[in-house]
Design an enzyme around this catalytic site. Structure first.
Site, PDB file in Angstrom:
ATOM      1  N   SER A   1     -20.654  -0.212 -27.724  1.00 54.59           N
ATOM      2  CA  SER A   1     -21.710  -1.054 -28.282  1.00 54.59           C
ATOM      3  C   SER A   1     -22.169  -1.994 -27.175  1.00 54.59           C
ATOM      4  CB  SER A   1     -21.184  -1.869 -29.471  1.00 54.59           C
ATOM      5  OG  SER A   1     -22.052  -2.944 -29.787  1.00 54.59           O
ATOM      6  N   SER A   2     -23.414  -2.423 -27.230  1.00 60.38           N
ATOM      7  CA  SER A   2     -23.839  -3.462 -26.285  1.00 60.38           C
ATOM      8  C   SER A   2     -22.916  -4.668 -26.358  1.00 60.38           C
ATOM      9  CB  SER A   2     -25.276  -3.916 -26.604  1.00 60.38           C
ATOM     10  OG  SER A   2     -26.180  -2.848 -26.487  1.00 60.38           O
ATOM     11  N   ASN A   3     -22.342  -4.900 -27.544  1.00 56.22           N
ATOM     12  CA  ASN A   3     -21.552  -6.107 -27.766  1.00 56.22           C
ATOM     13  C   ASN A   3     -20.202  -6.095 -27.072  1.00 56.22           C
ATOM     14  OD1 ASN A   3     -23.716  -6.743 -29.322  1.00 56.22           O
ATOM     15  ND2 ASN A   3     -22.652  -6.650 -31.298  1.00 56.22           N
TER      16      ASN A   3
ATOM     17  N   HIS B   1     -12.803 -45.193   2.292  1.00 53.37           N
ATOM     18  CA  HIS B   1     -14.033 -45.927   1.935  1.00 53.37           C
ATOM     19  C   HIS B   1     -15.048 -45.900   3.078  1.00 53.37           C
ATOM     20  CE1 HIS B   1     -12.071 -47.750  -1.645  1.00 53.37           C
ATOM     21  NE2 HIS B   1     -11.006 -47.743  -0.863  1.00 53.37           N
TER      22      HIS B   1
ATOM     23  N   SER C   1     -36.233 -31.189  14.621  1.00 57.00           N
ATOM     24  CA  SER C   1     -37.382 -31.968  14.206  1.00 57.00           C
ATOM     25  C   SER C   1     -38.657 -31.373  14.778  1.00 57.00           C
ATOM     26  CB  SER C   1     -37.246 -33.425  14.669  1.00 57.00           C
ATOM     27  OG  SER C   1     -38.426 -34.160  14.425  1.00 57.00           O
ATOM     28  N   SER C   2     -39.722 -31.459  13.978  1.00 57.98           N
ATOM     29  CA  SER C   2     -41.024 -31.008  14.466  1.00 57.98           C
ATOM     30  C   SER C   2     -41.737 -32.080  15.255  1.00 57.98           C
ATOM     31  CB  SER C   2     -41.896 -30.592  13.269  1.00 57.98           C
ATOM     32  OG  SER C   2     -42.088 -31.709  12.407  1.00 57.98           O
TER      33      SER C   2
ATOM     34  N   SER D   1     -27.585 -10.705 -26.350  1.00 53.98           N
ATOM     35  CA  SER D   1     -26.453  -9.782 -26.268  1.00 53.98           C
ATOM     36  C   SER D   1     -26.527  -8.889 -25.037  1.00 53.98           C
ATOM     37  CB  SER D   1     -26.422  -8.880 -27.506  1.00 53.98           C
ATOM     38  OG  SER D   1     -27.605  -8.082 -27.546  1.00 53.98           O
ATOM     39  N   GLY D   2     -27.708  -8.848 -24.388  1.00 57.85           N
ATOM     40  CA  GLY D   2     -27.902  -7.920 -23.279  1.00 57.85           C
ATOM     41  C   GLY D   2     -28.132  -6.492 -23.724  1.00 57.85           C
TER      42      GLY D   2
ATOM     43  N   ASN E   1     -28.012   7.256 -26.694  1.00 59.89           N
ATOM     44  CA  ASN E   1     -27.125   6.605 -27.655  1.00 59.89           C
ATOM     45  C   ASN E   1     -25.879   7.422 -27.970  1.00 59.89           C
ATOM     46  OD1 ASN E   1     -30.079   5.582 -28.445  1.00 59.89           O
ATOM     47  ND2 ASN E   1     -28.610   4.017 -29.078  1.00 59.89           N
ATOM     48  N   ASP E   2     -26.051   8.687 -28.286  1.00 59.72           N
ATOM     49  CA  ASP E   2     -24.930   9.483 -28.781  1.00 59.72           C
ATOM     50  C   ASP E   2     -24.007   9.990 -27.677  1.00 59.72           C
ATOM     51  OD1 ASP E   2     -25.913   9.173 -31.356  1.00 59.72           O
ATOM     52  OD2 ASP E   2     -27.154  10.988 -31.224  1.00 59.72           O
TER      53      ASP E   2
END
Length: 464
Positions: free
Chosen positions: A134-136, A183, A313-314, A99-100, A126-127
């Site tokens: 919500s994380s969702n 082609h 090229s090398s 959900s992250g 949180n508050d």
């Protein structure tokens, strides 16, 4: 207090956190739980999270739900993160809870710490910072916002740049006639302008597809909270939030007409990823055309010469390779692979929530960033600077037996095939063989087999 650490407490108990960290217990738990890849969430995603927390604080202030001083401390702290400060405070691995939630709480905790320092008073992760959220709904919204911002502010300007570069190149060399190929075999002639217009239209239509898919992406999940019902958020919050984040990001966002759709599925993002894949396939096609046209310089097609950028090229002195188209083709391959990951992750919507959100965010934003860089690179170091090798083009055109196709309405398919085979076998110009094998004069055949006129289509009627 342990040396170098401090003790933080959450609903599960005490956690030891580095003493200088701005984050708190829940972030540290995620750091401890997910030592998977060492890849943190993308910077654009973190910025989008900060935009969300800032817009939420503004919205809760407007709705008289959050005290003025607390709201402004949160708003100012978010702005610092938006501006690129404190990037090292967001270390949680991409491969985390689906959900992250860990990343949402990481942002909540950092913003709460910064806001508390400004206020010299406690601010709750949180508050206060997560109020009405919500994380969702936050994490799906962060995917939507970060993708929209990346497209509008970065990918679309890259599209405009390469399209303008193609317009300039068409103006400069579009009149040049070359052998067409189907082609990988010789076919009727085309102009370079027609060939490059095909590339340009691919890119224009790819950009249009992205624009169309973004309309659904910009209808935000924010306001659905835990399961889509909007529990614990004010009914007006979603609309106020959409307005606030539109103002702060300068991109127009709206409220989703169904939060259950946004939380339980990532269909809008899967669709956007599909359009990015379309861009990748166009990029692969253009890159491979450039590589073929540049092949040689002696034993290949040798139609153009790409800018020499580095030794190829090398061991083989003097060798120069088409490194920019190769890099662009690898970008295309990565974006196509990212789309598969996003498609699989998009299927992981179980009931009311998709649980592969972080990996969707990582792959989607990587695709946008890679395509942005590749479009600029291909425009500036391949398309703008290639040189046309007109002598090679004209030599191949003169001997192209397929030009006889233009005579089909006059002499029939079988006779035209006979002429083409003879010209190829004897390595002669098709015009010379046609003079010998038909009743038409050289002057008539020169007109009908003129490669430039053949690029304009139409039917020869044989009237003279």
């Amino acid at each position: 207090m342990t040396s170098g650490f401090r003790t933080e407490t959450d609903s599960m108990g005490d956690v030891q956190v580095p003493e200088n960290a701005l984050y708190k217990a829940q972030t540290q738990r995620a750091i401890n739980n997910f030592p998977v890849s060492g890849i943190p969430m993308p910077a654009r995603f973190i910025q989008a999270l900060a935009f969300i927390k800032q817009a939420a604080a503004r919205s809760n202030l407007e709705l008289a739900l959050l005290p003025h001083d607390t709201a402004h401390a949160i708003i100012d702290s978010c702005q610092e993160i938006i501006d690129g400060q404190y990037a090292d405070q967001f270390p949680i691995d991409v491969f985390q809870t689906g959900s992250g939630t860990s990343s949402n709480m990481n942002m909540n905790e950092v913003v709460a710490t910064l806001a508390a320092e400004k206020l010299n008073a406690p601010v709750s992760a949180n508050d206060d910072v997560n109020m009405g959220q919500s994380s969702n709904d936050v994490i799906p919204t962060a995917i939507q916002v970060s993708a929209a911002l990346a497209c509008h502010h970065h990918l679309f300007p890259a599209f405009e740049h390469i399209i303008a570069t193609l317009d300039k190149k068409i103006s400069d060399v579009g009149h040049v006639v070359k052998t067409g190929r189907t082609h990988l075999m010789d076919a009727m002639p085309v102009t370079l302008g027609q060939e490059l217009e095909g590339w340009k239209t691919q890119l224009e239509k790819a950009q249009y597809g992205i624009c169309q898919s973004l309309e659904s992406v910009k209808a935000l999940a924010q306001g659905g909270t835990a399961v889509g019902t909007g529990i614990n958020t004010a009914p007006e919050f979603a609309a106020v939030f959409a307005n606030n984040i539109s103002v702060s990001t300068e991109v127009d966002f709206t409220v989703s007409d169904n939060f259950f759709y946004n939380l339980s599925s990532q269909d809008a993002i899967v669709s956007l990823s599909g359009q990015l894949k379309t861009t990748a396939t166009a990029l692969m096609k253009i890159s491979n055309d450039l590589r073929w046209m540049n092949s040689g310089p002696l034993a290949g097609l040798g139609e153009i010469e790409l800018e020499s950028l580095q030794p190829g090229s090398s061991i083989m002195p003097g060798k120069v390779n088409p490194v920019v188209p190769e890099a662009s083709a690898m970008v295309a391959a990565q974006v196509i692979g990212n789309d598969m990951t996003i498609t699989i992750a998009g299927q992981s919507g179980n009931f009311q929530l998709n649980v592969m959100l972080p990996v969707i965010a990582m792959n989607l934003l990587q695709s946008i960033e890679l395509l942005t860089s590749a479009l600029h690179l291909l425009a500036d170091k391949a398309i703008a600077s290639f040189r046309v090798r007109d002598d090679n083009l004209q030599r191949a055109l003169a001997k192209n037996p397929i030009l006889v196709t233009a005579l089909n309405p006059l002499i029939g398919y079988l006779k035209a095939a006979e002429i083409a085979k003879k010209a190829y076998k004897q390595q002669r110009d098709i015009l010379d063989v046609a003079v010998e094998e038909t009743e038409y004069s050289r002057e008539e055949l020169e007109q009908w087999l003129n490669p430039t006129l053949l690029t304009q289509g139409g039917v020869k009627d044989g009237k003279h």
